[in-house]
Design a protein around this motif. Sequence first.
Motif, PDB file in Angstrom:
ATOM      1  N   SER B 387      13.092 -38.215  11.205  1.00 43.77           N
ATOM      2  CA  SER B 387      12.557 -36.859  11.072  1.00 43.77           C
ATOM      3  C   SER B 387      13.377 -36.081  10.044  1.00 43.77           C
ATOM      4  CB  SER B 387      12.610 -36.150  12.426  1.00 43.77           C
ATOM      5  OG  SER B 387      13.959 -35.822  12.718  1.00 43.77           O
ATOM      6  N   GLU B 388      12.807 -34.963   9.612  1.00 43.10           N
ATOM      7  CA  GLU B 388      13.470 -34.128   8.607  1.00 43.10           C
ATOM      8  C   GLU B 388      14.856 -33.660   9.074  1.00 43.10           C
ATOM      9  OE1 GLU B 388      12.148 -30.190   6.235  1.00 43.10           O
ATOM     10  OE2 GLU B 388      10.520 -31.377   7.086  1.00 43.10           O
ATOM     11  N   ASP B 389      14.931 -33.249  10.333  1.00 41.29           N
ATOM     12  CA  ASP B 389      16.219 -32.788  10.860  1.00 41.29           C
ATOM     13  C   ASP B 389      17.252 -33.898  10.913  1.00 41.29           C
ATOM     14  OD1 ASP B 389      15.683 -30.160  11.133  1.00 41.29           O
ATOM     15  OD2 ASP B 389      15.221 -30.224  13.277  1.00 41.29           O
ATOM     16  N   GLU B 390      16.798 -35.076  11.346  1.00 40.79           N
ATOM     17  CA  GLU B 390      17.735 -36.212  11.420  1.00 40.79           C
ATOM     18  C   GLU B 390      18.248 -36.566  10.037  1.00 40.79           C
ATOM     19  OE1 GLU B 390      16.269 -39.052  15.022  1.00 40.79           O
ATOM     20  OE2 GLU B 390      14.833 -38.714  13.424  1.00 40.79           O
ATOM     21  N   TYR B 392      18.505 -34.517   7.538  1.00 40.55           N
ATOM     22  CA  TYR B 392      19.390 -33.447   7.066  1.00 40.55           C
ATOM     23  C   TYR B 392      20.795 -33.597   7.651  1.00 40.55           C
ATOM     24  CZ  TYR B 392      21.237 -29.000   5.671  1.00 40.55           C
ATOM     25  OH  TYR B 392      22.036 -28.048   5.101  1.00 40.55           O
ATOM     26  N   VAL B 393      20.843 -33.863   8.945  1.00 40.56           N
ATOM     27  CA  VAL B 393      22.145 -34.009   9.605  1.00 40.56           C
ATOM     28  C   VAL B 393      22.861 -35.269   9.107  1.00 40.56           C
ATOM     29  CG1 VAL B 393      23.193 -34.514  11.842  1.00 40.56           C
ATOM     30  CG2 VAL B 393      21.475 -32.728  11.638  1.00 40.56           C
ATOM     31  N   LEU B 397      25.288 -39.696  12.224  1.00 43.29           N
ATOM     32  CA  LEU B 397      25.267 -38.982  13.496  1.00 43.29           C
ATOM     33  C   LEU B 397      23.946 -39.176  14.230  1.00 43.29           C
ATOM     34  CD1 LEU B 397      26.985 -35.543  12.953  1.00 43.29           C
ATOM     35  CD2 LEU B 397      27.502 -37.236  14.703  1.00 43.29           C
ATOM     36  N   SER B 398      22.839 -39.029  13.512  1.00 42.24           N
ATOM     37  CA  SER B 398      21.559 -39.019  14.215  1.00 42.24           C
ATOM     38  C   SER B 398      21.147 -40.403  14.704  1.00 42.24           C
ATOM     39  CB  SER B 398      20.468 -38.406  13.339  1.00 42.24           C
ATOM     40  OG  SER B 398      20.176 -39.236  12.246  1.00 42.24           O
ATOM     41  N   GLN B 399      21.504 -41.466  13.971  1.00 43.86           N
ATOM     42  CA  GLN B 399      21.085 -42.809  14.375  1.00 43.86           C
ATOM     43  C   GLN B 399      22.157 -43.562  15.159  1.00 43.86           C
ATOM     44  OE1 GLN B 399      17.682 -43.939  13.363  1.00 43.86           O
ATOM     45  NE2 GLN B 399      17.870 -41.728  13.325  1.00 43.86           N
ATOM     46  N   GLY B 401      25.386 -41.948  16.220  1.00 43.75           N
ATOM     47  CA  GLY B 401      26.332 -41.119  16.972  1.00 43.75           C
ATOM     48  C   GLY B 401      27.759 -41.315  16.519  1.00 43.75           C
TER      49      GLY B 401
END
Lengths: 109, 404
Positions: B387-390, B392-393, B397-399, B401
Amino acid sequence: MKLIKAIIKPERFEKVKKSLEDNNIFGMTVTEVKGRGDQKGITLQYRGGTMVVDLIPKIEIDIVVTDSESDKVVNLICEAARTGKIGDGRIFVLPVERSIKVRTGEELI
Amino acid sequence: MVIDSGATAWVLASTALVMIMTPGVGLFYGGLVRKKNVINMFALSFLAFALVSIQWVIFGYSLAFGQDVGGFIGNLSNAGLSLIGMGPAVVAGTEYPIPGLLYVMFQLVFATVALAIVTSGLAERAKLSGFILLALLWTTLVYDPLAHWVWGGGWSAALGSIDFAGGTVVHISSGFAALAIALVIGKRAGFGEHSIEPGNIPMVLLGAALLWFGWFGFNSGSAIAANGLASSALLVTNTAAASGALVWMVVSWMHGGKPSSLGIVSGAIAGLVAITPAAGYVTPISSIIIGGVAGALCYTIMLFRIRKGLDESLDAWAVHGMGGLWGAIATGIFAYSAVGGKDGLIHGNVQQFIANCAGAFAAVIYAFVVTLILALIIHKTIGLRVSEDEEYVGLDLSQHGERV
């Protein structure tokens, strides 16, 4: 004199710097920082639950300008840094008591 | 028939050399992405290694090297490595018997590095579950048939097309696959709007060093012998890499840029890619030309890609795809019978040139089209992109951690 402290999205930094240069504002101190605002970071939704990334990387630009330039610089930064999405950042304007050039000891006004 | 201990020893060592190329790609790509995606990019290569390691043993090897079905693919006669043992076997086109299982493992590390190269097209936006599915389908439906065409007794070899160490199988396939995937999933957020700079250039250089090092096993080991041919392949591999590095540097320097370290190592990789199919067929002087042309060509293609706004992010297409295509054609031009028993165009054998062009262009079309279809299906169903947020972050981190 004013200290302008702008906290912006890293991907907008080059655009902000270019915009300031085009208007003859060259001096700045830049720091990579992390922070959060009203949004409390970014919440990622997963099937199993949520994950909050609460501190997002930002760029902080510190610029000292004369009182008369202050509004112009704030506007320039706002325009260049704005994406319209949450997390575009904040700008603070603080009074500066004294400003001294280290090489010469000269007091700048 | 007795196992040839010299050939076996060298192929054992070469297998280990080639293995390091997969994490080498991980380091190379990991350094090219932004800091928030380094771990993910590096991890994709390890994941590629693990996935193919299992797939290859269960049925991948059999699809590539099992009994021929219509010149297109192998059957499942060797699924689960049945009928393959520790005893001696002579690989097609070579003369020294090595253990059958050793050839399985040697070929396994080629299949893994091909998949690792493909991750370029998904850089900084890959959804892990979608990637895993795509990876398994790609290695099964694209890599395995291509390996069969060239080495497993398929139509390409029957036509007389020559590919010493996998320029077509590994590099054309992965480079054009990366392009197809990038076209399906679209640009990274912000691509073309603000500069996306490499997060860690020393890491890229370390990755390139491991690739150059591993490539000695890749090309020289493909002789499946510890002899003069293996030595010649080793030498031309190195000169092509050096020539590619110097030419890319000079061309980019004259083009108004600076002689960047990234340019030097990208040129080296381009030279290595181009010499791969030719390594057992050309002289050292030819290898300097092959590597040098690859350096200039791949640099030009990279500029073309950027100008077109194509976000095939880490240039697998420009360097591996187009470099591999040049290498396949160059093999048909420069092959010399005194080296590997085949003559190319400059020695009057037009047939070899035509056969190699046919093999290479067929691989280009097959790899691009099949990958495009696979990527479209997965992208429309479970998704290939975060997703766009993932995004961006950052994927670390998003996939995963984790952070650097």
